[in-house]
Every structure is written in structure tokens, then in C-alpha cells.
Design a protein around this motif. Sequence first.
Motif, short mmCIF file in Angstrom:
data_model
loop_
_atom_site.label_atom_id
_atom_site.label_comp_id
_atom_site.label_asym_id
_atom_site.label_seq_id
_atom_site.Cartn_x
_atom_site.Cartn_y
_atom_site.Cartn_z
N THR A 5 1.06 -0.83 -0.17
CA THR A 5 0.00 -0.09 -0.23
C THR A 5 1.25 1.22 -0.32
N ASP A 6 2.01 1.23 0.60
CA ASP A 6 2.87 2.02 1.20
C ASP A 6 3.82 2.62 -0.49
N GLU A 17 1.31 3.94 -3.09
CA GLU A 17 0.47 5.85 -2.50
C GLU A 17 1.93 6.43 -2.89
N THR A 60 2.19 6.39 -6.63
CA THR A 60 0.57 7.31 -7.25
C THR A 60 1.51 9.02 -7.11
#
Length: 645
Positions: free
Chosen positions: A637-638, A641, A644
Motif C-alpha cells: 500500500t505504501d 501511494e 502514485t
Amino acid sequence: MINLKNVVLRRGAKVILDSASVNLNPGEKVGLVGRNGAGKSSLFAMLNGTLHEDGGEFYIPAQWRMSQVAQDMPETEQSATSYVIEGDVVLQAAQAEVDAADASGDGDRMAHAYMDLYDAGAHDAPARAQALILGLGFKVSELDNPVNSFSGGWRMRLQLARALMCPSDLLLLDEPTNHLDLDALVWLEAWLKRYQGTMLVISHDREFLDAVTDVTVHIESAKLTRYGGNYSKFEDLRAEQMALQQGAYAKQQDKIAHLQKFIARFKAKASKAKQAQSRVKALDRMEKIAPLLAEADFTFEFKEPANLPNPMLSIQNVYFGYPAPEDAPQGTSPTVIVQNVSKSVLAGQRIGILGANGQGKSTVVKTIARALAPIEGEMLEGKGLNIGYFAQQELDVLRPADNPLEHMIRLVKEVTAAGKISGQPTREQDLRSFLGQFNFGGDMVKQSVGSMSGGEKARLVLCMIVWQRPNLLLLDEPTNHLDLATREALSMALNEFEGTVMLVSHDRALLRAVCDEFWMVSHGGVAPFDGDLDDYQRYLLDEAKRQREEAKKASNAPAPKAVAAPKTPAPKTDLKPLKKELDIVDAQMKTLSTERQTLQDRLAATIAPAEMAQAGKRLKALDAELQTLEERWLELTDQIETATA
């Protein structure tokens, strides 16, 4: 219930309790009060089985689990978190049984062992331990530090955390606030209010007792007297009783007359108005505390200062902190704690210095006391400034090998060499008499300071300060080792003091009684605090909650990796593989969570021992797998993110 009926308790030749009786009911929060040496700690020793009654009947439920703060200084390389977890003796016993059951191969035993381990809270033990550690003032970065890396006071906080970690029906706390700052004290009060068992606490902090107790037991003349209500209620009831006794208030009449005379003389004078108001406050409290002061070991007063420069002190753009260590590499910068402070300290001000643990309160006081030099900026002292400094650690200003008389003789020489005149006695016999006013008489004037109790050391520091006849008092936690009666004597002496007071203390009763204004040391600065101590307590609780939430987030986040910052823009990350793996991990977590819930439901039902053992083992393996997957999910997830962004 705990029942004492006509109990006799001796320590050597001294009778601690003589035909003493009292009943304590389950769930009661009891404050145990009495003069130093009355036998409070001896009563605790009887409750925990260290001492046994010499007569009468003593009963405590055999099935009650007991917890108390160990008094020995821990010496271990264990991490703070692991050390506190070990305080949960129920969890440790359950883990030992799991290890033994695994080694035995007995399916029935293994099944019960894993169930007991789960019931003991193994799954959330680290989180519970860390909540206690953070609540008692440690930083998130210190949770995994070795116990031996902390100073003595901080290690005693870890001992307190271990006692709170232990499931108990009876909690014994002997002076739990001694090593705490106000922020940790407020947190501890909130925790103890939620405690479900029976609690007995010895403390000299009246507001702490008021906050956490609903029954008070007073030890006096080898008897136990039970009072319904907290410490203030006890004090009111006892004052009423003592008011009926002849001469109970006679000792206070001259002080009352002195205060009334000062108020009448200076109330209308603008320059003295604030001081006069403090005397009004002192007079209002005088009758209530007179009975307590009547049994104090000693009372004292500060002489009127020889002069009162105004301003006393001008602080101009000062940076407070510590110089670089002598063995540090050349060019190492000093450590700045509080920066760019510009304040004036005026004659007659009574300033309480507030701030959460580690924000720099003591650093500011040490710098004003000349124990530290400012890192930067100017501190301009008024002509004739004479500082009386009470250090948080008495041994900062005391020499363990020297006796009280040697301390006073050396003080006279230092003051004389500095060209100061205190107007106080200087001959040896006069110094002996002066020490006698602070209960250092007979052989005690020749007793080494290192062999004295904390309260005796505190009295000696006060004696040395009073002799210097200061006009600015800097007091850093002066009440740590003082009993309730001596704290009241100090409060009254400070209210009658003509000079300026700057006070750091976790004793809110002392802060309320003495201080007219507050400075807040926080976030690297010093600013006025416009609220009262109740507002400050709410601020501390909110701050503690914020820190716990940050710690929780930090514990769930993946460990940071040490990588060099790229000098050129990083190539664009292909998100497809990352998202695909994230979907796979997500699906695996859902599958394992479903299986975990099914196993928990089966274990809660009645099944064969062998099947229970197998289910317990699988549940343990599932927890480990889920933890690994959760860490990978957070990493993915990190990364997504970051890419992105």
C-alpha cells in the motif's frame, strides 16, 4: 474483604500496631495516611506476607491475586516492552504451560494450554504493555530500548508499569507518584480510576489521593481509624475532631496574626497587592490545615530578603540546552531544548512552570540557577539577585560523604568568598542551632548525608536555602520526599515569602496554593498559560491520547528502510504488478481470517481434547501468517501511494 481485628504488629522492639482493627471491602480504593514512621509500609508488608501479625486476627482472601511495585532497581538488557510484559504473571504462567504441553505431546493438555494462553491476552500483550509505558512518560522511540539504558527514576517507572500490567484483585502502591512528572501523574490517575480491584495507596500528594481514593485509613498511635471519603474529606472530619481538643489551634495563632497584619498593611498598596492577595489565600487555608501543621515534624519561614531588585531577571532571546560532550568530535553542536525565549521575572511574581515530560522545564530552571550556561542569548540579572535553588535531585547540591554541619560551614565560606552578606548566623554553635530548627539535632548534625532518607535530605536543602536569605526561589520538584504535613509547612512558608518564586512541581495542591501565574514549556518555547490547573490536566490527557494514537500508527507502519535519496528523478513505477500482488495478499488475508474465526468458534464449543490441541496449534500458526501478510499489505500500500504521488 480484608479484616484486621485487634492486630498487634511489631518490628523489633517498636510496636507498629497495637490492638488495631479495620475492615476493607472488595473494590474499595483506600488511601493509607499517617506521619512518616507511623507504620504505613509495615502494614503493606503484612498484607503481602513479608511480615506476620504478632497478635489478633488478620484475614485476606486466599484466592486474591496481588500486585505491587517491586522496590529493587532492575538490571537487565531486556527491552522496556518485554520487561513490562513479564509483569503479567498470568500470561507468563500460561506461556510456560504451553511450552510444557508442547514438549509433553499430551493433546488434552495442549488444547487447554492454548486456550488459557489466548484467554490470558497473549494476542494484545505488547500493545497493553506499550500503552502503560507511553502513559508513564516514555517516548515511542524508547519502547525497545534496553532497561539498563534508563536512569534510576525511569527504571522505577518501568517497575510501576509491570505492577499495572499484572492482573490483580489487590493492588498495593507505595508512593507511586515519587518519580512521575505531572503529565504521567494525570495519566496514572485516569488509569487507577478504571481499576476494578481493591487498591491501597500510600501517597503524600493530596490531590492524587482525592482523585483515586474513596476511603481513608489513618495510622496514629499504633491504631487504625477508617474514614469514609477521600483525603480532603478525612482532613475535614479530623479537623473537626481536633478542634474540640484544647490548644489544637494555639500553635497557629501567631502566624494568623502575622498574615492579618501584612494584609492590613499592604492590601491597598499596588506594588504589594499580589503578595497581599497570596496572604489572603494563605489565611483562608490556615484554619483548615492548622491541625495537620500541629503534628508536622517542623515548621519554618523565609526571612525577608535584604533587597528586591526589579526586574529580578531579564531573559533576552535565550536558547536553553546542553553543550556538546567533551569527548564529542570537534564541531559538534550543542543540544538545544528550548529556544528563543524572551521573558522578564519581576519582584513578587509567583510563577508555576508547566510542561509535559521532556519538554525542558528542568533545563530552563537549571539555566536560571546558573547550573547550565545559555546556549545563546543574554540573561541579565538584577543587582543584588540572590538565588535559592532546590534541585530535583538533592544530591546535585549535596555531598553524600559530608554531614549537615559540614554542609553549613562550607556554605558560609562560599557566601563569604563571594562577598555576599546573608545576615544569618555564622558561628559553629549558631549553625548547630539553625540546623536544629530543621530537626537536625544531637548526633544528626554529624551523620553523613548519604545515609539519610529522602525526606531528611530535602529538609537539609531547605535549611541551606533559608539560611542564604534568597530573593528568588527556584524550586524543581521540592516535595518528592516530603510527607503531607511538611508539604503544608512548605506551602505556608512560600505564601509568606516576600520574594519571587519559580516552581516546577507535580504537586497540584502546592501549585494552586503558591502560584498566581503559569508559564508553559512546550514545542521548544515558553509561553504564558492562561488557564488553570484543571485546564492543564485536560491538555495533558489530550496530549497523552494523541501520543498513544501516533504510537499505534507507528507500530502498524512498515519499518523505514535506510536508502539514499536519488540525485536524479526515479523512473516511473509500474503499478500493475504491485496492485496484482496486493489483490492476492488481500484475498489470502480474507481466507485466513475466515478460517481463524471458524477455529475460534470450534474452540469455544465442546470438542475432543485431541481436536482442541490441533485447533490450538493451527490458530497459533494462523496468527503468525496473518501478521506476515498484514506487514506485506502495508508495504505494498505504501509503495503504491508513493508511486502514485
